[in-house]
Design a protein around this motif. Sequence first.
Motif, PDB file in Angstrom:
ATOM      1  N   PRO A 301     -53.071 123.725 -67.354  1.00  0.00           N
ATOM      2  CA  PRO A 301     -52.789 124.545 -68.532  1.00  0.00           C
ATOM      3  C   PRO A 301     -51.301 124.867 -68.709  1.00  0.00           C
ATOM      4  O   PRO A 301     -50.805 124.967 -69.824  1.00  0.00           O
ATOM      5  CB  PRO A 301     -53.583 125.833 -68.279  1.00  0.00           C
ATOM      6  CG  PRO A 301     -54.598 125.493 -67.255  1.00  0.00           C
ATOM      7  CD  PRO A 301     -54.087 124.333 -66.474  1.00  0.00           C
ATOM      8  N   SER A 302     -50.595 125.048 -67.605  1.00  0.00           N
ATOM      9  CA  SER A 302     -49.186 125.416 -67.742  1.00  0.00           C
ATOM     10  C   SER A 302     -48.324 124.207 -68.099  1.00  0.00           C
ATOM     11  O   SER A 302     -47.132 124.348 -68.336  1.00  0.00           O
ATOM     12  CB  SER A 302     -48.676 126.011 -66.431  1.00  0.00           C
ATOM     13  OG  SER A 302     -48.561 124.987 -65.476  1.00  0.00           O
ATOM     14  N   LYS A 303     -48.908 123.041 -68.167  1.00  0.00           N
ATOM     15  CA  LYS A 303     -48.218 121.773 -68.458  1.00  0.00           C
ATOM     16  C   LYS A 303     -47.096 121.513 -67.447  1.00  0.00           C
ATOM     17  O   LYS A 303     -46.175 120.776 -67.710  1.00  0.00           O
ATOM     18  CB  LYS A 303     -47.636 121.782 -69.885  1.00  0.00           C
ATOM     19  CG  LYS A 303     -48.669 121.959 -70.974  1.00  0.00           C
ATOM     20  CD  LYS A 303     -48.032 122.130 -72.348  1.00  0.00           C
ATOM     21  CE  LYS A 303     -47.386 123.484 -72.464  1.00  0.00           C
ATOM     22  NZ  LYS A 303     -46.699 123.736 -73.707  1.00  0.00           N
ATOM     23  N   GLN A 304     -47.197 122.154 -66.276  1.00  0.00           N
ATOM     24  CA  GLN A 304     -46.131 121.968 -65.280  1.00  0.00           C
ATOM     25  C   GLN A 304     -46.511 120.956 -64.217  1.00  0.00           C
ATOM     26  O   GLN A 304     -45.747 120.703 -63.298  1.00  0.00           O
ATOM     27  CB  GLN A 304     -45.795 123.295 -64.618  1.00  0.00           C
ATOM     28  CG  GLN A 304     -44.978 124.166 -65.547  1.00  0.00           C
ATOM     29  CD  GLN A 304     -44.371 125.333 -64.831  1.00  0.00           C
ATOM     30  OE1 GLN A 304     -44.118 125.276 -63.638  1.00  0.00           O
ATOM     31  NE2 GLN A 304     -44.119 126.391 -65.544  1.00  0.00           N
ATOM     32  N   GLU A 305     -47.722 120.443 -64.305  1.00  0.00           N
ATOM     33  CA  GLU A 305     -48.090 119.399 -63.351  1.00  0.00           C
ATOM     34  C   GLU A 305     -48.208 118.090 -64.102  1.00  0.00           C
ATOM     35  O   GLU A 305     -48.674 118.065 -65.235  1.00  0.00           O
ATOM     36  CB  GLU A 305     -49.403 119.758 -62.651  1.00  0.00           C
ATOM     37  CG  GLU A 305     -49.170 120.797 -61.591  1.00  0.00           C
ATOM     38  CD  GLU A 305     -50.443 121.304 -60.939  1.00  0.00           C
ATOM     39  OE1 GLU A 305     -51.442 120.567 -60.946  1.00  0.00           O
ATOM     40  OE2 GLU A 305     -50.410 122.433 -60.448  1.00  0.00           O
ATOM     41  N   VAL A 306     -47.774 117.034 -63.469  1.00  0.00           N
ATOM     42  CA  VAL A 306     -47.841 115.726 -64.131  1.00  0.00           C
ATOM     43  C   VAL A 306     -48.440 114.720 -63.157  1.00  0.00           C
ATOM     44  O   VAL A 306     -48.430 114.940 -61.948  1.00  0.00           O
ATOM     45  CB  VAL A 306     -46.434 115.229 -64.550  1.00  0.00           C
ATOM     46  CG1 VAL A 306     -45.877 116.051 -65.674  1.00  0.00           C
ATOM     47  CG2 VAL A 306     -45.482 115.197 -63.372  1.00  0.00           C
ATOM     48  N   ARG A 307     -48.948 113.663 -63.700  1.00  0.00           N
ATOM     49  CA  ARG A 307     -49.444 112.587 -62.851  1.00  0.00           C
ATOM     50  C   ARG A 307     -48.834 111.276 -63.331  1.00  0.00           C
ATOM     51  O   ARG A 307     -48.884 110.977 -64.526  1.00  0.00           O
ATOM     52  CB  ARG A 307     -50.974 112.536 -62.937  1.00  0.00           C
ATOM     53  CG  ARG A 307     -51.613 112.584 -61.565  1.00  0.00           C
ATOM     54  CD  ARG A 307     -53.091 112.824 -61.628  1.00  0.00           C
ATOM     55  NE  ARG A 307     -53.456 114.219 -61.455  1.00  0.00           N
ATOM     56  CZ  ARG A 307     -54.429 114.823 -62.129  1.00  0.00           C
ATOM     57  NH1 ARG A 307     -55.110 114.168 -63.038  1.00  0.00           N
ATOM     58  NH2 ARG A 307     -54.711 116.085 -61.905  1.00  0.00           N
ATOM     59  N   PHE A 308     -48.238 110.558 -62.387  1.00  0.00           N
ATOM     60  CA  PHE A 308     -47.631 109.278 -62.761  1.00  0.00           C
ATOM     61  C   PHE A 308     -48.635 108.155 -62.560  1.00  0.00           C
ATOM     62  O   PHE A 308     -49.469 108.222 -61.655  1.00  0.00           O
ATOM     63  CB  PHE A 308     -46.410 108.990 -61.885  1.00  0.00           C
ATOM     64  CG  PHE A 308     -45.327 109.997 -62.040  1.00  0.00           C
ATOM     65  CD1 PHE A 308     -44.491 109.965 -63.145  1.00  0.00           C
ATOM     66  CD2 PHE A 308     -45.139 110.992 -61.093  1.00  0.00           C
ATOM     67  CE1 PHE A 308     -43.493 110.909 -63.300  1.00  0.00           C
ATOM     68  CE2 PHE A 308     -44.147 111.945 -61.242  1.00  0.00           C
ATOM     69  CZ  PHE A 308     -43.316 111.899 -62.351  1.00  0.00           C
TER      70      PHE A 308
END
Length: 600
Positions: A301-308
Amino acid sequence: MAKIKILPPNVANQIAAGEVIERPASVVKELIENSLDAGADRIEIAVEGGGRDLIQIKDNGVGMDREDIELAVEPHATSKIATEKDLSSIQTLGFRGEALASIASVSNFTLISRPKHAQQGWELNISFGHKKSIKPKGCPSGTLVKVEDLFGQIPARRKFLKSAQTELGHISQTVRIYAAANPTIHFELTSKKRTLFRSKQGLSGSLALWPLVGEKIASRLLKFEGSGPWFSIKGYISGPEDGRSTSKGFYFFVNNRIVREKMLWKALSEACKGSFVKGTYPLGAVFIQVEPEYVDVNCHPSKQEVRFRDGSAIFQALYNGIKRALESRHDPLSVGEKSIHHLKFNNKNKISQLSEPPPIEINNDLEQDQPLREDYPIQPSIPLEVNDSIQTTENFSTKSDSFEPFESSSPFRLIGHLENTYILFQGPEGLIMVDQHAAHEAILFKNIMDSLESNKTIVSQTLAFPIIISKSHDEVSQLDKSKHILKKLGLKLESFGATEIAVHEVPEIVARQPDKTKIISELIDKALEINSSDPKSLLWDLVAKIACRCAIKADDELHSAEMKQLIDDLIEQGITNCPHGRPVVIAISLEEIQKRFKRI
Ligand code: ADP
Ligand code: MG
């Protein structure tokens, strides 16, 4: 249990807001992101009461017309994506259409906006999720969002807020992060009529990171880069002399979005091993630009995690870039702004002359070129005045043969051995002190690592009688997994019954040590302590342990030839830090010494 009911929208929004809006700084974050997405190049933020009483953000972006203003505060209303397909190629900071609806459900909310070419703007007011009114408003083009009495009607959320000062600190940090990532955009933060932050224009490169690390450190950050077919990396990192005891001073950005991502931290910490003392962390930031299809930003939700899509490619490029930058730095030991590199290379007697044949005519000018000795002979009974680390000269021993230069052409001269621990020698520009244990440890470490990297075998010695070490049943079977790594290092072992290990072969360097059984037992403990699924890290730790245990110790008496050899090796290999990151060499320039004696 009572009957199931659908929650009224304002209650549902308040619950959803809990995920997006944790504290005033999250409001600031969301609103700054909206302004950036709207193409603003001027963003002014005003807060009162640490953001509880007021958060106001004004931008000069594209603005919204009446219809969009009304839609913007509806849940899941966004102009940034339209279809499911768009989710896999997000180019904007926002995309969920949740922030404004969430913020408006937990505050007294005002949105004033006007697109550039519209005749007039509109003002919308919402109080804790209840739409109040929209009316025409004379205003400049762009958008102004005013958030008052945040969480005012939600006592449970208010209780979790910290003091106004602390919340203001979080807000200020948020503004600084976006300012550092967007140096061409003007940010301003005010509170109680005071300007707390204002962007500086025209800064680029590492200097743009001043909001995060301060101007001084920003100017000496090391640059690193990396790239792959679908990404590019640019970053700046401090040397260990600017290290901190917390990891909070290093920032990761992916497509200009601040992220927390374990894999990126791992690449950083692996690359820092050996340069930073354990428990200290670098300052700096890295900006990773990734083709949007190769990164998923929609996983938190915080858009602070990403997945490559291919995290290992990023890991490798980041690791290599940082490692290279740290290894190639030219000023690792800043003592009065000098380093051994400086002492080495800044003089006409370059270090490379050490290995060159001596000149045919032996030049004794060198003797007269040493004002330190000629003019200020060492008086063992006179205490030195200022240096914190050397209080008196009582422990200063010199050997009869110590004053000879290494070779007649060399600018380096051994001048003493302090406390049987520090080797003192004179370099072209002053006094150089070497920690004998750290130096030897670093040399051994480098030699073993170099051999491993070039696939050379580590010389081992077969033991006449195997060393038997008792371990638990589980440990014996766990060790099986690290056996191949230990073997690479010349340590051959096998299980000996269910609870014992027999060691048959050990690295030659270990075999020579009087306490070899203890060292082997420590190596085995290390192998058990570390997750064997990370062989690189295990190998590193084992080599560091071998180097540490086999190196000469502090307090070991050394002959001058041994000291000279050690210094020669050190200089030749350009070593400045031990594997744990502690400095090996400290240099004090002659100028510094003269200043301390008030001669200049
Ligand atoms: P998201 O940013 O995820 O789309 P928000 O709730 O933050 O969702 O914003 C909803 C919409 O309102 C955005 O998609 C955008 O069209 C519009 N908007 C929000 N803030 C601004 C702004 N400062 N300037 C122009 N448009 C804005
Ligand atoms: Mg948004």
